[in-house]
Each structure stands twice: as structure tokens, then as C-alpha cells.
Design a protein around this motif. Structure first.
Motif, PDB file in Angstrom:
ATOM      1  N   LEU A   6     -72.782 -60.059 -71.768  1.00  0.00           N
ATOM      2  CA  LEU A   6     -71.808 -60.494 -72.768  1.00  0.00           C
ATOM      3  C   LEU A   6     -70.676 -59.487 -72.839  1.00  0.00           C
ATOM      4  O   LEU A   6     -70.921 -58.298 -72.670  1.00  0.00           O
ATOM      5  CB  LEU A   6     -72.475 -60.620 -74.136  1.00  0.00           C
ATOM      6  CG  LEU A   6     -73.478 -61.754 -74.248  1.00  0.00           C
ATOM      7  CD1 LEU A   6     -74.226 -61.669 -75.563  1.00  0.00           C
ATOM      8  CD2 LEU A   6     -72.784 -63.104 -74.128  1.00  0.00           C
ATOM      9  N   PRO A   7     -69.458 -59.912 -73.079  1.00  0.00           N
ATOM     10  CA  PRO A   7     -69.004 -61.302 -73.241  1.00  0.00           C
ATOM     11  C   PRO A   7     -69.121 -62.072 -71.927  1.00  0.00           C
ATOM     12  O   PRO A   7     -69.134 -61.487 -70.839  1.00  0.00           O
ATOM     13  CB  PRO A   7     -67.560 -61.171 -73.684  1.00  0.00           C
ATOM     14  CG  PRO A   7     -67.115 -59.838 -73.213  1.00  0.00           C
ATOM     15  CD  PRO A   7     -68.343 -58.972 -73.176  1.00  0.00           C
ATOM     16  N   ARG A  25     -64.781 -67.632 -74.549  1.00  0.00           N
ATOM     17  CA  ARG A  25     -65.834 -66.672 -74.193  1.00  0.00           C
ATOM     18  C   ARG A  25     -66.915 -66.619 -75.261  1.00  0.00           C
ATOM     19  O   ARG A  25     -66.609 -66.689 -76.454  1.00  0.00           O
ATOM     20  CB  ARG A  25     -65.269 -65.247 -74.092  1.00  0.00           C
ATOM     21  CG  ARG A  25     -64.190 -65.056 -73.094  1.00  0.00           C
ATOM     22  CD  ARG A  25     -63.763 -63.622 -72.925  1.00  0.00           C
ATOM     23  NE  ARG A  25     -63.412 -62.973 -74.181  1.00  0.00           N
ATOM     24  CZ  ARG A  25     -63.429 -61.670 -74.376  1.00  0.00           C
ATOM     25  NH1 ARG A  25     -63.793 -60.860 -73.418  1.00  0.00           N
ATOM     26  NH2 ARG A  25     -63.070 -61.151 -75.526  1.00  0.00           N
ATOM     27  N   LEU A  26     -68.147 -66.459 -74.793  1.00  0.00           N
ATOM     28  CA  LEU A  26     -69.257 -66.151 -75.679  1.00  0.00           C
ATOM     29  C   LEU A  26     -69.273 -64.635 -75.841  1.00  0.00           C
ATOM     30  O   LEU A  26     -69.408 -63.906 -74.864  1.00  0.00           O
ATOM     31  CB  LEU A  26     -70.578 -66.641 -75.080  1.00  0.00           C
ATOM     32  CG  LEU A  26     -71.842 -66.355 -75.883  1.00  0.00           C
ATOM     33  CD1 LEU A  26     -71.836 -67.117 -77.210  1.00  0.00           C
ATOM     34  CD2 LEU A  26     -73.083 -66.704 -75.064  1.00  0.00           C
ATOM     35  N   LEU A  27     -69.093 -64.169 -77.071  1.00  0.00           N
ATOM     36  CA  LEU A  27     -69.012 -62.734 -77.339  1.00  0.00           C
ATOM     37  C   LEU A  27     -70.367 -62.125 -77.687  1.00  0.00           C
ATOM     38  O   LEU A  27     -70.674 -61.006 -77.284  1.00  0.00           O
ATOM     39  CB  LEU A  27     -68.041 -62.453 -78.487  1.00  0.00           C
ATOM     40  CG  LEU A  27     -66.608 -62.935 -78.302  1.00  0.00           C
ATOM     41  CD1 LEU A  27     -65.793 -62.656 -79.560  1.00  0.00           C
ATOM     42  CD2 LEU A  27     -65.973 -62.287 -77.082  1.00  0.00           C
ATOM     43  N   GLU A  28     -71.157 -62.870 -78.482  1.00  0.00           N
ATOM     44  CA  GLU A  28     -72.451 -62.377 -78.946  1.00  0.00           C
ATOM     45  C   GLU A  28     -73.434 -63.535 -78.949  1.00  0.00           C
ATOM     46  O   GLU A  28     -73.051 -64.666 -79.232  1.00  0.00           O
ATOM     47  CB  GLU A  28     -72.363 -61.847 -80.382  1.00  0.00           C
ATOM     48  CG  GLU A  28     -71.391 -60.726 -80.593  1.00  0.00           C
ATOM     49  CD  GLU A  28     -71.223 -60.377 -82.075  1.00  0.00           C
ATOM     50  OE1 GLU A  28     -72.103 -60.724 -82.892  1.00  0.00           O
ATOM     51  OE2 GLU A  28     -70.195 -59.776 -82.403  1.00  0.00           O
ATOM     52  N   GLY A  31     -79.654 -66.046 -79.111  1.00  0.00           N
ATOM     53  CA  GLY A  31     -80.377 -67.294 -78.915  1.00  0.00           C
ATOM     54  C   GLY A  31     -80.400 -68.182 -80.141  1.00  0.00           C
ATOM     55  O   GLY A  31     -80.520 -69.399 -80.026  1.00  0.00           O
ATOM     56  N   THR A  32     -80.302 -67.598 -81.329  1.00  0.00           N
ATOM     57  CA  THR A  32     -80.252 -68.406 -82.558  1.00  0.00           C
ATOM     58  C   THR A  32     -78.960 -68.192 -83.329  1.00  0.00           C
ATOM     59  O   THR A  32     -78.595 -69.018 -84.152  1.00  0.00           O
ATOM     60  CB  THR A  32     -81.439 -68.080 -83.493  1.00  0.00           C
ATOM     61  OG1 THR A  32     -81.393 -66.710 -83.852  1.00  0.00           O
ATOM     62  CG2 THR A  32     -82.760 -68.414 -82.829  1.00  0.00           C
ATOM     63  N   LYS A  33     -78.288 -67.087 -83.067  1.00  0.00           N
ATOM     64  CA  LYS A  33     -76.981 -66.801 -83.677  1.00  0.00           C
ATOM     65  C   LYS A  33     -76.034 -66.376 -82.561  1.00  0.00           C
ATOM     66  O   LYS A  33     -76.464 -65.810 -81.555  1.00  0.00           O
ATOM     67  CB  LYS A  33     -77.085 -65.673 -84.701  1.00  0.00           C
ATOM     68  CG  LYS A  33     -77.896 -66.031 -85.927  1.00  0.00           C
ATOM     69  CD  LYS A  33     -77.866 -64.925 -86.952  1.00  0.00           C
ATOM     70  CE  LYS A  33     -78.668 -63.749 -86.419  1.00  0.00           C
ATOM     71  NZ  LYS A  33     -78.834 -62.652 -87.337  1.00  0.00           N
ATOM     72  N   GLY A  34     -74.746 -66.633 -82.771  1.00  0.00           N
ATOM     73  CA  GLY A  34     -73.783 -66.235 -81.762  1.00  0.00           C
ATOM     74  C   GLY A  34     -72.363 -66.247 -82.297  1.00  0.00           C
ATOM     75  O   GLY A  34     -72.094 -66.751 -83.392  1.00  0.00           O
TER      76      GLY A  34
END
Length: 142
Positions: A6-7, A25-28, A31-34
Motif C-alpha cells: 500500500l498504497p 488508489r487504495l491507501l489503507e 480487510g474490514t476497514k480502508g
């Protein structure tokens, strides 16, 4: 660089492609929070004549952000990114409009998962301002 660090570029985590890919972009993610980042460029598909993002795009951005978070989990577990579909919007409230030039962050939290369905809460921010929040239901293919 680790391929699944990540990112991570959203285009590798969701099936959407421009112009329907609305996130960057996925920053964080755990698996259940992002947290996902999305820039609103001049060529953003859902801009009205005044440069305001249409409401439907904010809902879709939350859904795509959830898909990116799950795609990241799939890839890290050695699998292919699974297909998913937005099947419901339980609540949606828009507090402030998003506009051309904004850099948004979408915060996600999985509320429940039952037999391929997930309920998630999403919050769209511009800096410290909350622009919108929603609770959505997504079906994820096994």
C-alpha cells in the motif's frame, strides 16, 4: 517494491476501467476497514456544467472503494479479484458537493457479511470536510 503493498493502484484491484473507474488508489486496508483516494479531474465523467460531481458518482465511488479493499484482500490471498455488484443503498446523505479539482478520501468500514453479501459504511471527505456518507449492500461472487 512488493506487488501488493500500500498504497496500491485501484485499476489493479477492481474490474472498472476509465472512464468508469472513479477512484485512484487504495491507501489503507486491513480487510474490514480502508481508505481510498480519488481525484476529480477535468475529464471526470460525472461532472455537471458547473464542475460539481453528480450525486450518483459519490455512491459509485464508495462502492468502487469497497471493491478495491476486497480486491486487495483477494490478491494478497493469491486469488483473482472477484466480481461484485452494488445491490442496495440503505442510506445516503450528501452534506457538501464535490467539485472539479478536489482530492477526495473515501473511508470504508465493513458492518456485516452474510452469504456473499456485505454491508459497508462509506464516508467521503475533502480534507476535514465530510461531503457524504452512505450505507451500501454489495454482493461479492464466490
Amino acid at each position: 517494491m512488493d506487488e501488493f503493498a500500500l498504497p496500491h493502484d485501484a485499476s489493479q484491484l477492481v474490474p472498472h476501467r476509465p472512464p468508469m473507474l472513479l477512484i485512484d488508489r487504495l491507501l489503507e486496508s486491513d480487510g474490514t476497514k480502508g481508505v481510498v483516494e480519488a481525484g476529480i479531474g477535468a475529464d471526470f465523467l460525472f461532472l455537471d456544467e458547473q464542475g460539481t460531481v453528480e450525486t450518483v458518482a459519490l455512491i459509485e465511488m464508495i462502492a468502487q472503494s469497497y471493491a478495491a479493499m476486497q480486491g486487495f484482500v483477494d490478491r494478497n490471498q493469491g486469488g483473482d479479484v472477484r466480481q461484485g455488484f452494488l445491490v442496495g443503498v440503505k442510506t445516503f446523505v450528501e452534506h457538501l458537493p464535490a467539485r472539479r479539482g478536489d482530492k477526495l478520501q473515501i473511508e470504508l468500514k465493513t458492518v456485516a457479511e452474510v452469504e456473499g453479501f456485505a454491508i459497508a459504511e462509506g464516508l467521503v471527505r475533502r480534507d476535514k470536510d465530510i461531503l457524504a456518507h452512505a450505507e451500501i449492500t454489495i454482493w461479492i461472487q464466490k
